[in-house]
Design a protein around this motif. Structure first.
Motif, PDB file in Angstrom:
ATOM      1  N   LEU A 174       0.898  -0.714   0.047  1.00  0.00           N
ATOM      2  CA  LEU A 174       0.139  -0.274   0.280  1.00  0.00           C
ATOM      3  C   LEU A 174       1.293   1.058   0.036  1.00  0.00           C
ATOM      4  CD1 LEU A 174      -2.384  -1.240   2.935  1.00  0.00           C
ATOM      5  CD2 LEU A 174      -2.812  -1.650   0.389  1.00  0.00           C
ATOM      6  N   LEU A 175       1.041   2.373  -1.086  1.00  0.00           N
ATOM      7  CA  LEU A 175       1.874   3.472  -0.811  1.00  0.00           C
ATOM      8  C   LEU A 175       0.904   4.278  -0.880  1.00  0.00           C
ATOM      9  CD1 LEU A 175       3.668   2.327  -4.826  1.00  0.00           C
ATOM     10  CD2 LEU A 175       4.849   1.785  -1.663  1.00  0.00           C
ATOM     11  N   ARG A 176       1.329   4.813   0.138  1.00  0.00           N
ATOM     12  CA  ARG A 176       0.762   6.106   0.847  1.00  0.00           C
ATOM     13  C   ARG A 176       1.168   7.448   0.406  1.00  0.00           C
ATOM     14  NH1 ARG A 176      -0.425   3.996   6.680  1.00  0.00           N
ATOM     15  NH2 ARG A 176      -2.474   2.885   6.418  1.00  0.00           N
ATOM     16  N   TYR A 177       0.793   8.082  -1.140  1.00  0.00           N
ATOM     17  CA  TYR A 177       1.245   9.255  -0.709  1.00  0.00           C
ATOM     18  C   TYR A 177       0.619  10.604  -1.096  1.00  0.00           C
ATOM     19  CZ  TYR A 177      -0.561   6.566  -5.281  1.00  0.00           C
ATOM     20  OH  TYR A 177      -1.260   6.282  -6.048  1.00  0.00           O
ATOM     21  N   PHE A 178       2.188  11.213  -1.459  1.00  0.00           N
ATOM     22  CA  PHE A 178       1.523  12.326  -0.671  1.00  0.00           C
ATOM     23  C   PHE A 178       0.839  13.351  -1.536  1.00  0.00           C
ATOM     24  CE2 PHE A 178       2.615  11.134   3.164  1.00  0.00           C
ATOM     25  CZ  PHE A 178       1.770  11.900   3.866  1.00  0.00           C
ATOM     26  N   ASN A 179       1.330  14.602  -2.446  1.00  0.00           N
ATOM     27  CA  ASN A 179       0.325  14.777  -3.539  1.00  0.00           C
ATOM     28  C   ASN A 179       2.005  15.249  -4.994  1.00  0.00           C
ATOM     29  OD1 ASN A 179      -0.741  16.166  -1.688  1.00  0.00           O
ATOM     30  ND2 ASN A 179      -1.298  17.393  -2.647  1.00  0.00           N
ATOM     31  N   PRO A 180       1.073  14.695  -5.953  1.00  0.00           N
ATOM     32  CA  PRO A 180       2.024  14.227  -7.058  1.00  0.00           C
ATOM     33  C   PRO A 180       1.670  16.106  -7.827  1.00  0.00           C
ATOM     34  CG  PRO A 180      -0.059  12.948  -7.501  1.00  0.00           C
ATOM     35  CD  PRO A 180       0.154  13.244  -5.918  1.00  0.00           C
ATOM     36  N   ASP A 238       9.188  10.345  -9.938  1.00  0.00           N
ATOM     37  CA  ASP A 238       9.741   9.629  -8.995  1.00  0.00           C
ATOM     38  C   ASP A 238       8.362   8.865  -7.781  1.00  0.00           C
ATOM     39  OD1 ASP A 238      12.279  10.872  -7.957  1.00  0.00           O
ATOM     40  OD2 ASP A 238      11.863  12.746  -7.192  1.00  0.00           O
ATOM     41  N   LEU A 239       7.733   9.425  -8.247  1.00  0.00           N
ATOM     42  CA  LEU A 239       6.466   8.293  -7.258  1.00  0.00           C
ATOM     43  C   LEU A 239       6.044   7.603  -8.138  1.00  0.00           C
ATOM     44  CD1 LEU A 239       3.679   8.103  -5.581  1.00  0.00           C
ATOM     45  CD2 LEU A 239       2.154   9.392  -7.240  1.00  0.00           C
ATOM     46  N   ALA A 240       6.417   7.927  -9.325  1.00  0.00           N
ATOM     47  CA  ALA A 240       6.032   6.258 -10.666  1.00  0.00           C
ATOM     48  C   ALA A 240       6.950   4.764 -10.054  1.00  0.00           C
ATOM     49  CB  ALA A 240       6.115   6.898 -12.263  1.00  0.00           C
ATOM     50  N   PHE A 262       4.026   2.147   2.372  1.00  0.00           N
ATOM     51  CA  PHE A 262       4.674   2.898   2.876  1.00  0.00           C
ATOM     52  C   PHE A 262       4.662   4.196   2.209  1.00  0.00           C
ATOM     53  CE2 PHE A 262       6.870  -1.757   0.674  1.00  0.00           C
ATOM     54  CZ  PHE A 262       7.735  -1.037   2.537  1.00  0.00           C
ATOM     55  N   ASN A 263       5.136   5.128   2.823  1.00  0.00           N
ATOM     56  CA  ASN A 263       4.598   6.657   2.794  1.00  0.00           C
ATOM     57  C   ASN A 263       5.817   6.770   1.662  1.00  0.00           C
ATOM     58  OD1 ASN A 263       2.760   7.744   4.596  1.00  0.00           O
ATOM     59  ND2 ASN A 263       4.538   7.866   6.160  1.00  0.00           N
ATOM     60  N   ILE A 264       4.816   8.061   0.326  1.00  0.00           N
ATOM     61  CA  ILE A 264       5.985   8.128  -0.649  1.00  0.00           C
ATOM     62  C   ILE A 264       5.425   9.468  -0.645  1.00  0.00           C
ATOM     63  CG2 ILE A 264       6.436   7.843  -3.494  1.00  0.00           C
ATOM     64  CD1 ILE A 264       6.784   5.324  -1.668  1.00  0.00           C
ATOM     65  N   GLY A 265       6.776  10.528  -0.440  1.00  0.00           N
ATOM     66  CA  GLY A 265       6.935  11.806  -0.491  1.00  0.00           C
ATOM     67  C   GLY A 265       8.073  12.646  -0.251  1.00  0.00           C
ATOM     68  N   PHE A 310      13.425   4.955   2.441  1.00  0.00           N
ATOM     69  CA  PHE A 310      14.159   5.144   2.223  1.00  0.00           C
ATOM     70  C   PHE A 310      15.055   3.848   2.514  1.00  0.00           C
ATOM     71  CE2 PHE A 310      14.432   9.917   2.536  1.00  0.00           C
ATOM     72  CZ  PHE A 310      13.393  10.585   1.452  1.00  0.00           C
ATOM     73  N   ASN A 311      15.044   3.084   3.353  1.00  0.00           N
ATOM     74  CA  ASN A 311      15.253   2.171   4.496  1.00  0.00           C
ATOM     75  C   ASN A 311      15.390   1.559   4.030  1.00  0.00           C
ATOM     76  OD1 ASN A 311      17.389   4.569   5.667  1.00  0.00           O
ATOM     77  ND2 ASN A 311      15.527   4.356   7.442  1.00  0.00           N
ATOM     78  N   VAL A 312      13.677   0.752   3.876  1.00  0.00           N
ATOM     79  CA  VAL A 312      13.384  -0.809   3.699  1.00  0.00           C
ATOM     80  C   VAL A 312      13.056  -0.742   2.360  1.00  0.00           C
ATOM     81  CG1 VAL A 312      11.417  -2.001   4.361  1.00  0.00           C
ATOM     82  CG2 VAL A 312      12.234  -0.545   5.861  1.00  0.00           C
ATOM     83  N   LEU A 313      12.946   0.184   1.316  1.00  0.00           N
ATOM     84  CA  LEU A 313      11.461   0.113   0.221  1.00  0.00           C
ATOM     85  C   LEU A 313      12.763   0.549  -0.389  1.00  0.00           C
ATOM     86  CD1 LEU A 313       8.882  -1.006  -1.538  1.00  0.00           C
ATOM     87  CD2 LEU A 313       8.841   1.492  -1.488  1.00  0.00           C
ATOM     88  N   GLY A 314      14.045   1.102  -0.323  1.00  0.00           N
ATOM     89  CA  GLY A 314      15.293   1.465  -0.780  1.00  0.00           C
ATOM     90  C   GLY A 314      14.546   2.674  -2.264  1.00  0.00           C
ATOM     91  N   TRP A 315      14.155   2.992  -2.079  1.00  0.00           N
ATOM     92  CA  TRP A 315      13.127   4.619  -2.329  1.00  0.00           C
ATOM     93  C   TRP A 315      13.045   5.852  -1.977  1.00  0.00           C
ATOM     94  CZ3 TRP A 315       9.938   8.338  -1.341  1.00  0.00           C
ATOM     95  CH2 TRP A 315       9.411   9.437  -3.575  1.00  0.00           C
ATOM     96  N   LYS A 316      14.501   7.204  -3.022  1.00  0.00           N
ATOM     97  CA  LYS A 316      14.259   7.757  -2.728  1.00  0.00           C
ATOM     98  C   LYS A 316      14.064   9.196  -3.205  1.00  0.00           C
ATOM     99  CE  LYS A 316      17.998   8.362   0.987  1.00  0.00           C
ATOM    100  NZ  LYS A 316      19.323   8.693   1.319  1.00  0.00           N
ATOM    101  N   PRO A 317      13.117  10.512  -4.101  1.00  0.00           N
ATOM    102  CA  PRO A 317      12.807  10.890  -4.331  1.00  0.00           C
ATOM    103  C   PRO A 317      13.850  12.008  -5.231  1.00  0.00           C
ATOM    104  CG  PRO A 317      12.573  12.298  -2.627  1.00  0.00           C
ATOM    105  CD  PRO A 317      12.611  10.778  -1.662  1.00  0.00           C
ATOM    106  N   GLU A 318      13.800  12.083  -6.225  1.00  0.00           N
ATOM    107  CA  GLU A 318      15.424  12.605  -6.333  1.00  0.00           C
ATOM    108  C   GLU A 318      14.714  14.034  -7.186  1.00  0.00           C
ATOM    109  OE1 GLU A 318      16.065   9.725 -10.420  1.00  0.00           O
ATOM    110  OE2 GLU A 318      16.308   8.549  -8.838  1.00  0.00           O
ATOM    111  N   PHE A 319      13.895  13.937  -7.521  1.00  0.00           N
ATOM    112  CA  PHE A 319      13.333  15.798  -8.063  1.00  0.00           C
ATOM    113  C   PHE A 319      12.930  17.033  -7.204  1.00  0.00           C
ATOM    114  CE2 PHE A 319      12.938  12.958 -11.975  1.00  0.00           C
ATOM    115  CZ  PHE A 319      13.635  13.622 -12.595  1.00  0.00           C
TER     116      PHE A 319
END
Length: 338
Positions: A174-180, A238-240, A262-265, A310-319
């Motif tokens: 479940l990806l809980r994302y913020f404002n794309p 980044d979200l994609a 995971f939060n995605i923001g 960042f730590n579990v999924l291994g994802w970070k935003p770049e933009f």
């Protein structure tokens, strides 16, 4: 490996299809074109050099969902975007949201639970937290009562997936994302709202291009530094990419739990006025705007604690916010010149 992307011609869906195809996945899109244009298919093809399969159908039609899975028997994963997504509209028309967001999910899961194994990525939202009491918001923050039917459908959707995973082979993130916000750097795809935009950035770009007389800022009396609401704005690319990373995690069997969240923001909150000023600065444009009353269903602030992603999924935003707003403006200009 064949991946189903529901709502794959929409804003986030189309960018995710691009990233999936860039990673070598075969993509099948399901979309009913209620809030998307079929022209997006050409944009995806122009970026990736490959046209995904498109099945035009409505997930609210149970028989059509059943027919789809009889035709496509080799689906290894699903990224589920297909849903109505505007807070304000959901307050005005709650039954539309409950039918579209809940029924479609149920009919989809009914077919998926019959498969031997399937990986499911759910497009959730920070709205499930309601007005969180502590910022930044962590995944274990209490789920408050939803402030809109839209938010409620995301809470219910998460609960349904949790329940179904206990009695089936479905594994989910479940990806809980913020404002794309923003658009692909190629300006081949971007946010394409039908009618009056419900989100801030397309309203900004449409005002800048002259489609809207002025921008409405909903409330300047929030308990924030400048009185306007604060959100966590994340570049859609980044979200994609986060969806692709999450799907790969499930396919590689690296998930620790049957359902992971995971939060995605970006982890940074920006006020409405900050976004307007940043857009003006990076694009050298003056925006006409006016302060109007608060919009029902809106919360004061929401921005993510992204440590887990960042730590579990291994994802970070770049933009950056600036880069996202530059790309959004480039996309708006491309639309006008078409």
């Amino acid at each position: 490996m064949k991946i189903l992307v529901t709502g794959g011609l929409g804003f986030i869906g189309s960018h995710t299809v691009v990233e999936l195809q860039n990673k070598g996945f075969e993509v099948v899109i399901v979309d009913n074109l209620s809030n998307a244009s079929i022209d997006v298919l050409d944009g995806i093809s122009n970026i990736t050099g490959k046209k995904p399969i498109l099945e035009i159908l409505d997930l609210r039609e149970k028989a059509d969902v059943q027919s789809f899975f009889k035709k496509h028997t080799d689906i290894a994963g699903v990224v589920h975007f297909a849903a109505s997504k505007a807070v304000g509209e959901s307050v005005e028309n709650p039954l539309l949201y409950y039918e579209n967001n809940i029924n479609a999910l149920v009919y989809l899961l009914q077919e998926l639970q019959q498969l031997e194994e399937v990986c499911f990525i759910f497009s959730s939202s920070c709205t499930v937290y309601g007005q969180a009491e502590i910022m930044p918001i962590r995944e274990n923050a209490p789920i408050q009562k939803a402030l809109s039917p839209y938010g409620n459908t995301k809470q219910i959707g998460e609960e349904i997936i949790q329940d179904v995973s206990k009695v089936s082979s479905i594994k989910a993130v479940l990806l809980r994302y913020f404002n794309p916000i923003g658009a692909h750097e190629s300006a081949e795809i971007g946010e394409l709202p039908l009618g009056v935009p419900q989100n801030l950035v397309p309203f900004i770009t449409q005002t800048a291009i002259g489609l809207r007389k002025e921008l409405s800022v909903f409330g300047n009396d929030y308990p924030t530094p400048d009185g306007t609401a604060i959100r966590d704005y994340i570049h859609v690319v980044d979200l994609a990419k986060a969806h692709v990373v999450a799907l790969q995690r499930l396919l590689d069997k690296k998930n620790i739990e049957k359902v992971e969240v995971f939060n995605i923001g970006t982890g940074k909150g920006s006020s409405v006025l900050e976004v307007i000023k940043t857009f003006e600065n990076v694009n050298n444009i003056q925006l006409p705007y006016k302060i109007v009353g608060r919009r029902e269903g809106d919360i004061t602030e929401a921005y993510a604690n992204t440590d887990r992603a960042f730590n579990v999924l291994g994802w970070k935003p770049e933009f950056t916010l600036e880069e996202a707003l530059l790309s959004a403006w480039k996309w708006e200009q491309k639309i006008k010149n078409q």
